[in-house]
Design a protein around this motif. Sequence first.
Motif, PDB file in Angstrom:
ATOM      1  N   PHE A 105       0.868  -1.247   0.023  1.00 59.21           N
ATOM      2  CA  PHE A 105      -0.009  -0.041   0.013  1.00 59.21           C
ATOM      3  C   PHE A 105       1.141   1.179   0.049  1.00 59.21           C
ATOM      4  O   PHE A 105       1.828   1.286   0.846  1.00 59.21           O
ATOM      5  CB  PHE A 105      -0.971  -0.033   1.284  1.00 59.21           C
ATOM      6  N   SER A 106       0.736   2.228  -0.946  1.00 58.68           N
ATOM      7  CA  SER A 106       1.432   3.485  -0.934  1.00 58.68           C
ATOM      8  C   SER A 106       0.636   4.662  -1.172  1.00 58.68           C
ATOM      9  O   SER A 106      -0.437   4.468  -1.782  1.00 58.68           O
ATOM     10  CB  SER A 106       2.398   3.135  -2.108  1.00 58.68           C
ATOM     11  N   ASN A 107       1.332   6.064  -1.123  1.00 58.34           N
ATOM     12  CA  ASN A 107       0.587   7.100  -1.492  1.00 58.34           C
ATOM     13  C   ASN A 107       1.735   8.074  -1.660  1.00 58.34           C
ATOM     14  O   ASN A 107       2.757   8.332  -1.176  1.00 58.34           O
ATOM     15  CB  ASN A 107       0.088   7.668   0.185  1.00 58.34           C
ATOM     16  N   ALA A 108       1.475   8.355  -2.909  1.00 61.80           N
ATOM     17  CA  ALA A 108       2.483   9.332  -3.633  1.00 61.80           C
ATOM     18  C   ALA A 108       3.772   8.687  -3.658  1.00 61.80           C
ATOM     19  O   ALA A 108       4.784   9.449  -3.367  1.00 61.80           O
ATOM     20  CB  ALA A 108       2.253  10.630  -3.052  1.00 61.80           C
ATOM     21  N   GLY A 109       3.938   7.418  -3.759  1.00 61.21           N
ATOM     22  CA  GLY A 109       5.314   6.611  -3.927  1.00 61.21           C
ATOM     23  C   GLY A 109       5.776   6.329  -2.610  1.00 61.21           C
ATOM     24  O   GLY A 109       6.878   5.426  -2.634  1.00 61.21           O
ATOM     25  N   ALA A 110       5.349   6.674  -1.624  1.00 60.40           N
ATOM     26  CA  ALA A 110       5.727   6.445  -0.145  1.00 60.40           C
ATOM     27  C   ALA A 110       4.934   5.002   0.333  1.00 60.40           C
ATOM     28  O   ALA A 110       3.737   5.201   0.534  1.00 60.40           O
ATOM     29  CB  ALA A 110       5.558   7.518   0.764  1.00 60.40           C
ATOM     30  N   VAL A 111       5.565   4.053   0.608  1.00 63.78           N
ATOM     31  CA  VAL A 111       5.040   2.886   1.067  1.00 63.78           C
ATOM     32  C   VAL A 111       4.409   3.137   2.554  1.00 63.78           C
ATOM     33  O   VAL A 111       5.203   3.636   3.312  1.00 63.78           O
ATOM     34  CB  VAL A 111       5.842   1.702   1.043  1.00 63.78           C
ATOM     35  N   TYR A 112       3.246   2.781   3.070  1.00 62.96           N
ATOM     36  CA  TYR A 112       2.652   2.905   4.468  1.00 62.96           C
ATOM     37  C   TYR A 112       2.342   1.696   5.027  1.00 62.96           C
ATOM     38  O   TYR A 112       1.760   1.620   6.036  1.00 62.96           O
ATOM     39  CB  TYR A 112       1.724   4.033   4.418  1.00 62.96           C
ATOM     40  N   GLY A 113       2.271   0.744   4.063  1.00 64.19           N
ATOM     41  CA  GLY A 113       1.648  -0.807   4.657  1.00 64.19           C
ATOM     42  C   GLY A 113       2.033  -1.796   3.838  1.00 64.19           C
ATOM     43  O   GLY A 113       1.972  -1.672   2.591  1.00 64.19           O
ATOM     44  N   ILE A 114       2.221  -3.122   4.272  1.00 63.61           N
ATOM     45  CA  ILE A 114       2.347  -4.377   3.513  1.00 63.61           C
ATOM     46  C   ILE A 114       1.802  -5.279   4.173  1.00 63.61           C
ATOM     47  O   ILE A 114       1.874  -5.661   5.392  1.00 63.61           O
ATOM     48  CB  ILE A 114       3.731  -4.504   3.407  1.00 63.61           C
ATOM     49  N   GLU A 115       0.855  -6.211   3.451  1.00 65.36           N
ATOM     50  CA  GLU A 115       0.292  -7.049   3.956  1.00 65.36           C
ATOM     51  C   GLU A 115       0.721  -8.304   3.137  1.00 65.36           C
ATOM     52  O   GLU A 115       0.814  -8.370   1.873  1.00 65.36           O
ATOM     53  CB  GLU A 115      -1.213  -7.171   3.897  1.00 65.36           C
ATOM     54  N   THR A 116       0.547  -9.610   3.899  1.00 63.34           N
ATOM     55  CA  THR A 116       0.751 -11.031   3.068  1.00 63.34           C
ATOM     56  C   THR A 116      -0.482 -11.584   3.117  1.00 63.34           C
ATOM     57  O   THR A 116      -1.024 -11.977   4.048  1.00 63.34           O
ATOM     58  CB  THR A 116       2.313 -11.604   3.546  1.00 63.34           C
ATOM     59  N   TYR A 117      -0.782 -12.475   1.872  1.00 57.89           N
ATOM     60  CA  TYR A 117      -1.880 -13.179   1.705  1.00 57.89           C
ATOM     61  C   TYR A 117      -1.648 -14.443   1.198  1.00 57.89           C
ATOM     62  O   TYR A 117      -0.832 -14.686   0.183  1.00 57.89           O
ATOM     63  CB  TYR A 117      -2.909 -12.527   0.748  1.00 57.89           C
ATOM     64  N   PRO A 118      -1.796 -15.582   1.829  1.00 58.16           N
ATOM     65  CA  PRO A 118      -1.601 -16.998   1.165  1.00 58.16           C
ATOM     66  C   PRO A 118      -2.967 -17.086   0.167  1.00 58.16           C
ATOM     67  O   PRO A 118      -4.002 -16.856   0.500  1.00 58.16           O
ATOM     68  CB  PRO A 118      -1.586 -17.998   2.407  1.00 58.16           C
ATOM     69  N   VAL A 119      -2.664 -17.690  -0.806  1.00 58.47           N
ATOM     70  CA  VAL A 119      -3.665 -17.783  -2.069  1.00 58.47           C
ATOM     71  C   VAL A 119      -3.448 -18.966  -2.837  1.00 58.47           C
ATOM     72  O   VAL A 119      -2.289 -19.499  -2.980  1.00 58.47           O
ATOM     73  CB  VAL A 119      -3.437 -16.511  -2.873  1.00 58.47           C
ATOM     74  N   GLU A 120      -4.632 -19.739  -3.111  1.00 61.54           N
ATOM     75  CA  GLU A 120      -4.469 -20.953  -3.911  1.00 61.54           C
ATOM     76  C   GLU A 120      -4.893 -20.459  -5.210  1.00 61.54           C
ATOM     77  O   GLU A 120      -6.309 -19.906  -5.467  1.00 61.54           O
ATOM     78  CB  GLU A 120      -5.462 -21.901  -3.357  1.00 61.54           C
ATOM     79  N   ALA A 121      -4.483 -20.597  -6.278  1.00 64.29           N
ATOM     80  CA  ALA A 121      -4.767 -20.249  -7.664  1.00 64.29           C
ATOM     81  C   ALA A 121      -3.973 -20.985  -8.519  1.00 64.29           C
ATOM     82  O   ALA A 121      -3.140 -21.751  -8.491  1.00 64.29           O
ATOM     83  CB  ALA A 121      -4.508 -18.540  -7.790  1.00 64.29           C
TER      84      ALA A 121
END
Length: 75
Positions: free
Chosen positions: A18-34
């Motif tokens: 997640f970023s705003n004007a190029g600055a990262v303010y959050g990261i989340e990790t998701y396990p996914v089956e695809a």
Amino acid sequence: MTPVKQPAAPRFVVEVVFSNAGAVYGIETYPVEAAGRAEACGIALRRSEDSPYDDARIPDRRRTARVRRSVMTAR
């Protein structure tokens, strides 16, 4: 007759940044089956819509997804 193991859908670990004007303010990790990497990223992006980081009050917010790893498993 011997049962044949069917390969499970690949499992991916996808990071959504997640970023705003190029600055990262959050990261989340998701396990996914695809079926593939692109589908895994799409699923993770849809799930990230429920994240507290995806706040409509944040101007110019952006989300990008990247696969961190994939794992093949057998059922």
